[in-house]
Motif scaffolding. Structure first.
Motif, PDB file in Angstrom:
ATOM      1  N   VAL A 242     -72.974  16.336 -26.862  1.00 52.57           N
ATOM      2  CA  VAL A 242     -73.523  17.036 -28.028  1.00 52.57           C
ATOM      3  C   VAL A 242     -72.426  17.983 -28.486  1.00 52.57           C
ATOM      4  O   VAL A 242     -72.045  18.908 -27.761  1.00 52.57           O
ATOM      5  N   ILE A 243     -71.863  17.693 -29.655  1.00 49.89           N
ATOM      6  CA  ILE A 243     -70.761  18.520 -30.153  1.00 49.89           C
ATOM      7  C   ILE A 243     -70.964  18.858 -31.633  1.00 49.89           C
ATOM      8  O   ILE A 243     -71.761  18.212 -32.316  1.00 49.89           O
ATOM      9  N   SER A 244     -70.223  19.863 -32.099  1.00 50.11           N
ATOM     10  CA  SER A 244     -70.274  20.203 -33.518  1.00 50.11           C
ATOM     11  C   SER A 244     -69.238  19.345 -34.223  1.00 50.11           C
ATOM     12  O   SER A 244     -68.101  19.214 -33.747  1.00 50.11           O
ATOM     13  N   PHE A 245     -69.645  18.780 -35.358  1.00 51.63           N
ATOM     14  CA  PHE A 245     -68.721  17.914 -36.069  1.00 51.63           C
ATOM     15  C   PHE A 245     -69.030  18.036 -37.558  1.00 51.63           C
ATOM     16  O   PHE A 245     -70.170  17.807 -37.969  1.00 51.63           O
ATOM     17  N   GLU A 246     -68.052  18.426 -38.328  1.00 50.46           N
ATOM     18  CA  GLU A 246     -68.200  18.605 -39.775  1.00 50.46           C
ATOM     19  C   GLU A 246     -69.437  19.439 -40.102  1.00 50.46           C
ATOM     20  O   GLU A 246     -70.247  19.090 -40.961  1.00 50.46           O
ATOM     21  N   GLY A 247     -69.600  20.515 -39.356  1.00 48.86           N
ATOM     22  CA  GLY A 247     -70.664  21.468 -39.661  1.00 48.86           C
ATOM     23  C   GLY A 247     -72.035  21.118 -39.107  1.00 48.86           C
ATOM     24  O   GLY A 247     -73.011  21.816 -39.377  1.00 48.86           O
ATOM     25  N   HIS A 248     -72.141  20.009 -38.358  1.00 46.66           N
ATOM     26  CA  HIS A 248     -73.435  19.624 -37.802  1.00 46.66           C
ATOM     27  C   HIS A 248     -73.321  19.385 -36.311  1.00 46.66           C
ATOM     28  O   HIS A 248     -72.246  19.064 -35.811  1.00 46.66           O
ATOM     29  N   LYS A 249     -74.478  19.483 -35.637  1.00 45.58           N
ATOM     30  CA  LYS A 249     -74.522  19.045 -34.229  1.00 45.58           C
ATOM     31  C   LYS A 249     -74.711  17.538 -34.229  1.00 45.58           C
ATOM     32  O   LYS A 249     -75.587  17.015 -34.919  1.00 45.58           O
ATOM     33  N   ILE A 250     -73.890  16.865 -33.437  1.00 45.13           N
ATOM     34  CA  ILE A 250     -74.040  15.407 -33.354  1.00 45.13           C
ATOM     35  C   ILE A 250     -74.157  14.985 -31.896  1.00 45.13           C
ATOM     36  O   ILE A 250     -73.722  15.690 -30.985  1.00 45.13           O
ATOM     37  N   ALA A 251     -74.778  13.831 -31.705  1.00 40.65           N
ATOM     38  CA  ALA A 251     -74.796  13.203 -30.379  1.00 40.65           C
ATOM     39  C   ALA A 251     -73.859  12.008 -30.435  1.00 40.65           C
ATOM     40  O   ALA A 251     -73.850  11.252 -31.412  1.00 40.65           O
ATOM     41  N   LEU A 252     -73.078  11.872 -29.383  1.00 38.72           N
ATOM     42  CA  LEU A 252     -72.091  10.796 -29.329  1.00 38.72           C
ATOM     43  C   LEU A 252     -72.038  10.301 -27.892  1.00 38.72           C
ATOM     44  O   LEU A 252     -71.795  11.081 -26.970  1.00 38.72           O
ATOM     45  N   ARG A 253     -72.306   9.024 -27.709  1.00 39.98           N
ATOM     46  CA  ARG A 253     -72.332   8.491 -26.346  1.00 39.98           C
ATOM     47  C   ARG A 253     -70.957   8.584 -25.684  1.00 39.98           C
ATOM     48  O   ARG A 253     -69.937   8.290 -26.305  1.00 39.98           O
ATOM     49  N   ALA A 254     -70.962   8.961 -24.416  1.00 32.18           N
ATOM     50  CA  ALA A 254     -69.699   9.125 -23.688  1.00 32.18           C
ATOM     51  C   ALA A 254     -68.935   7.801 -23.624  1.00 32.18           C
ATOM     52  O   ALA A 254     -67.701   7.790 -23.656  1.00 32.18           O
ATOM     53  N   ASP A 255     -69.655   6.678 -23.590  1.00 34.14           N
ATOM     54  CA  ASP A 255     -68.946   5.394 -23.488  1.00 34.14           C
ATOM     55  C   ASP A 255     -68.447   4.911 -24.852  1.00 34.14           C
ATOM     56  O   ASP A 255     -67.854   3.839 -24.949  1.00 34.14           O
ATOM     57  N   GLU A 256     -68.711   5.688 -25.913  1.00 32.92           N
ATOM     58  CA  GLU A 256     -68.171   5.343 -27.237  1.00 32.92           C
ATOM     59  C   GLU A 256     -66.912   6.159 -27.539  1.00 32.92           C
ATOM     60  O   GLU A 256     -66.309   5.998 -28.585  1.00 32.92           O
ATOM     61  N   VAL A 257     -66.557   7.088 -26.647  1.00 30.71           N
ATOM     62  CA  VAL A 257     -65.389   7.947 -26.886  1.00 30.71           C
ATOM     63  C   VAL A 257     -64.170   7.275 -26.260  1.00 30.71           C
ATOM     64  O   VAL A 257     -64.199   6.905 -25.084  1.00 30.71           O
ATOM     65  N   ARG A 258     -63.111   7.105 -27.077  1.00 26.05           N
ATOM     66  CA  ARG A 258     -61.907   6.447 -26.572  1.00 26.05           C
ATOM     67  C   ARG A 258     -60.717   7.408 -26.600  1.00 26.05           C
ATOM     68  O   ARG A 258     -60.674   8.323 -27.437  1.00 26.05           O
ATOM     69  N   MET A 259     -59.779   7.174 -25.718  1.00 27.20           N
ATOM     70  CA  MET A 259     -58.527   7.939 -25.754  1.00 27.20           C
ATOM     71  C   MET A 259     -57.615   7.292 -26.806  1.00 27.20           C
ATOM     72  O   MET A 259     -57.598   6.067 -26.938  1.00 27.20           O
ATOM     73  N   ALA A 260     -56.899   8.129 -27.567  1.00 18.50           N
ATOM     74  CA  ALA A 260     -55.990   7.597 -28.594  1.00 18.50           C
ATOM     75  C   ALA A 260     -54.806   8.547 -28.741  1.00 18.50           C
ATOM     76  O   ALA A 260     -54.783   9.618 -28.133  1.00 18.50           O
ATOM     77  N   ASP A 261     -53.833   8.142 -29.573  1.00 23.17           N
ATOM     78  CA  ASP A 261     -52.660   9.010 -29.744  1.00 23.17           C
ATOM     79  C   ASP A 261     -52.975  10.193 -30.635  1.00 23.17           C
ATOM     80  O   ASP A 261     -52.428  11.284 -30.465  1.00 23.17           O
ATOM     81  N   THR A 262     -53.838   9.944 -31.644  1.00 25.18           N
ATOM     82  CA  THR A 262     -54.273  11.062 -32.486  1.00 25.18           C
ATOM     83  C   THR A 262     -55.790  11.035 -32.557  1.00 25.18           C
ATOM     84  O   THR A 262     -56.400   9.998 -32.328  1.00 25.18           O
ATOM     85  N   ALA A 298     -58.325   0.701 -18.967  1.00 26.16           N
ATOM     86  CA  ALA A 298     -57.773   1.492 -20.072  1.00 26.16           C
ATOM     87  C   ALA A 298     -57.282   2.846 -19.562  1.00 26.16           C
ATOM     88  O   ALA A 298     -56.219   3.329 -19.970  1.00 26.16           O
ATOM     89  N   PHE A 299     -58.040   3.438 -18.645  1.00 24.06           N
ATOM     90  CA  PHE A 299     -57.636   4.744 -18.122  1.00 24.06           C
ATOM     91  C   PHE A 299     -56.327   4.641 -17.349  1.00 24.06           C
ATOM     92  O   PHE A 299     -55.383   5.403 -17.575  1.00 24.06           O
ATOM     93  N   PHE A 300     -56.248   3.632 -16.457  1.00 20.55           N
ATOM     94  CA  PHE A 300     -55.058   3.561 -15.600  1.00 20.55           C
ATOM     95  C   PHE A 300     -53.831   3.053 -16.356  1.00 20.55           C
ATOM     96  O   PHE A 300     -52.709   3.188 -15.874  1.00 20.55           O
ATOM     97  N   ALA A 301     -54.052   2.503 -17.589  1.00 16.31           N
ATOM     98  CA  ALA A 301     -52.909   2.147 -18.432  1.00 16.31           C
ATOM     99  C   ALA A 301     -52.217   3.423 -18.927  1.00 16.31           C
ATOM    100  O   ALA A 301     -51.018   3.419 -19.213  1.00 16.31           O
ATOM    101  N   ALA A 302     -52.979   4.501 -19.068  1.00 15.55           N
ATOM    102  CA  ALA A 302     -52.405   5.793 -19.506  1.00 15.55           C
ATOM    103  C   ALA A 302     -53.153   6.918 -18.800  1.00 15.55           C
ATOM    104  O   ALA A 302     -53.916   7.644 -19.428  1.00 15.55           O
ATOM    105  N   PRO A 303     -52.981   7.048 -17.491  1.00 12.03           N
ATOM    106  CA  PRO A 303     -53.802   8.003 -16.738  1.00 12.03           C
ATOM    107  C   PRO A 303     -53.550   9.456 -17.148  1.00 12.03           C
ATOM    108  O   PRO A 303     -52.460   9.804 -17.580  1.00 12.03           O
ATOM    109  N   LYS A 304     -54.581  10.254 -17.009  1.00  6.01           N
ATOM    110  CA  LYS A 304     -54.500  11.677 -17.357  1.00  6.01           C
ATOM    111  C   LYS A 304     -54.894  12.510 -16.155  1.00  6.01           C
ATOM    112  O   LYS A 304     -55.674  12.069 -15.304  1.00  6.01           O
ATOM    113  N   GLU A 305     -54.386  13.734 -16.127  1.00  8.47           N
ATOM    114  CA  GLU A 305     -54.762  14.648 -15.050  1.00  8.47           C
ATOM    115  C   GLU A 305     -55.320  15.932 -15.639  1.00  8.47           C
ATOM    116  O   GLU A 305     -55.094  16.225 -16.820  1.00  8.47           O
TER     117      GLU A 305
END
Ligand SMILES: Nc1ncnc2c1ncn2[C@@H]1O[C@H](COP(=O)(O)OP(=O)(O)OP(=O)(O)O)[C@@H](O)[C@H]1O
Length: 324
Positions: A242-262, A298-305
């Motif tokens: 549950v995050i604020s986005f463009e002035g509103h509270k939105i719900a966004l599934r964790a499995d729909e969030v992807r890592m990207a360069d920008t 996908a994670f282990f292709a570009a792992p983060k710490e």
């Protein structure tokens, strides 16, 4: 589809002194459906169930089954039966006599009630243990007996108060499948109280989410999961940010969030390996927490710490604007 045989709650309330446990709720439980009443501790689920069963008086409103107001009938006259969390079996009675007990109370003769009990024991696969006493049974077996005992009265609606909570996780999943099979086979309405989201998603045709004595959202399991209406439902169902986005509270599934360069910049605060996925928790510049469930390859292709910068993206169509 609605029919004259549904169970309907009309402006139903329950008060205990100054506490309002159930506050003017309305709901139609469709005949023959598996419904889970879901919500945190104290939200009023059990009070609702106990009022339907007749184990608790109604403070206001009514309960209608088959077009008749059953609010003031005794539990045995309602066409409902309840299976309790602790099973409540009589320790000195055999399995068969436990199942036959309510028929005994109704004055049904012994051969008839034993025949009915045996039919129910067969339904729950307990015929071979009919002569045992309850303390000679495992938890799962006791639960089957409790189910048979509730079903022997041929209820139109079976009420189950946290029926799986006393079982170990392995047995819980097995019994879950059994409950679903039984409900389908019998074709009657099951109303199952739980505070387990997974349990509700696995079982329910319809999920009714309660919070603070009211129904917060009700609908088919997939709709409640895919499109939570409020912040409470999104957080309670789990798996959503549950995050604020463009002035509103939105719900966004964790499995729909992807890592990207920008994308949305954030700083990683926790990395948890979960097998098929890696759960990446991060904090945005606005100080909001966001979780991404990244497929492990996908994670282990570009792992983060922890402490590293990441950027997140998602498809716009996957965002749900919340009401509150
Ligand atoms: N017999 C009672 N007397 C007074 N207050 C009660 C009684 N039973 C329940 N309550 C209160 O009513 C509210 C709703 O309780 P209820 O048992 O219906 O919630 P619940 O959602 O089933 O919770 P849990 O998951 O913990 O069983 C709570 O605040 C509870 O403390």
């Amino acid at each position: 589809m609605r029919s004259g045989q549904d169970l309907e709650l009309v402006h139903l309330s329950k008060r205990y002194g100054d506490t309002t446990a159930v506050d003017n709720i309305n709901h139609v439980f469709l005949n023959g459906s598996y419904v889970c009443l879901l919500g945190p501790s104290g939200c009023g689920k059990s009070s609702t169930l106990r009022m339907i069963a007749g184990h608790e008086s109604v403070s206001d409103g009514s309960i209608v089954l088959d077009g008749h107001d059953i609010s003031h009938l005794s539990p045995a006259q309602r066409g409902t039966a309840m299976m309790f969390q602790n099973y409540a079996l009589f320790p000195h009675l055999s399995v068969r006599d436990n199942v036959a007990f309510s028929l005994h109370m109704k004055g049904v003769d012994k051969p008839t009630r034993h025949k009915a009990a045996d039919e129910m024991l067969e339904l729950v696969d307990m015929t071979h243990l009919a002569d045992r006493l309850p303390d000679q049974l495992s938890g799962g077996q006791q639960q089957r007996v409790a189910l048979a005992r509730a079903l022997v009265t041929k209820p139109r609606v079976l009420l189950l108060d946290e029926p799986l909570s006393a079982l170990d996780p392995f047995l819980r999943i097995r019994m879950r499948a059994e409950l679903k099979r039984l409900q389908r086979e019998l074709g009657i309405t099951f109303i199952h109280v739980t505070h387990g989201q997974d349990e509700a998603l696995a079982l329910a045709d319809e999920i009714v989410v309660m919070n603070n004595a009211v129904i917060e959202q009700a609908g088919p399991a997939r709709d409640v999961w895919m499109a939570p209406r409020t912040e409470f439902v999104a957080r309670f169902m789990g798996g959503h940010n549950v995050i604020s986005f463009e002035g509103h509270k939105i719900a966004l599934r964790a499995d729909e969030v992807r890592m990207a360069d920008t994308g949305l910049p954030a700083t990683v605060t926790a990395v948890e390996y979960q097998g098929a996925h890696v759960s990446l928790t991060a904090i945005t510049p606005a100080g909001e927490e966001i979780v991404a469930l990244v497929p492990e390859a996908a994670f282990f292709a570009a792992p983060k710490e922890t402490g590293e910068a990441v950027s997140f993206v998602w498809d716009e169509g996957r965002v749900h604007r919340l009401q509150a």
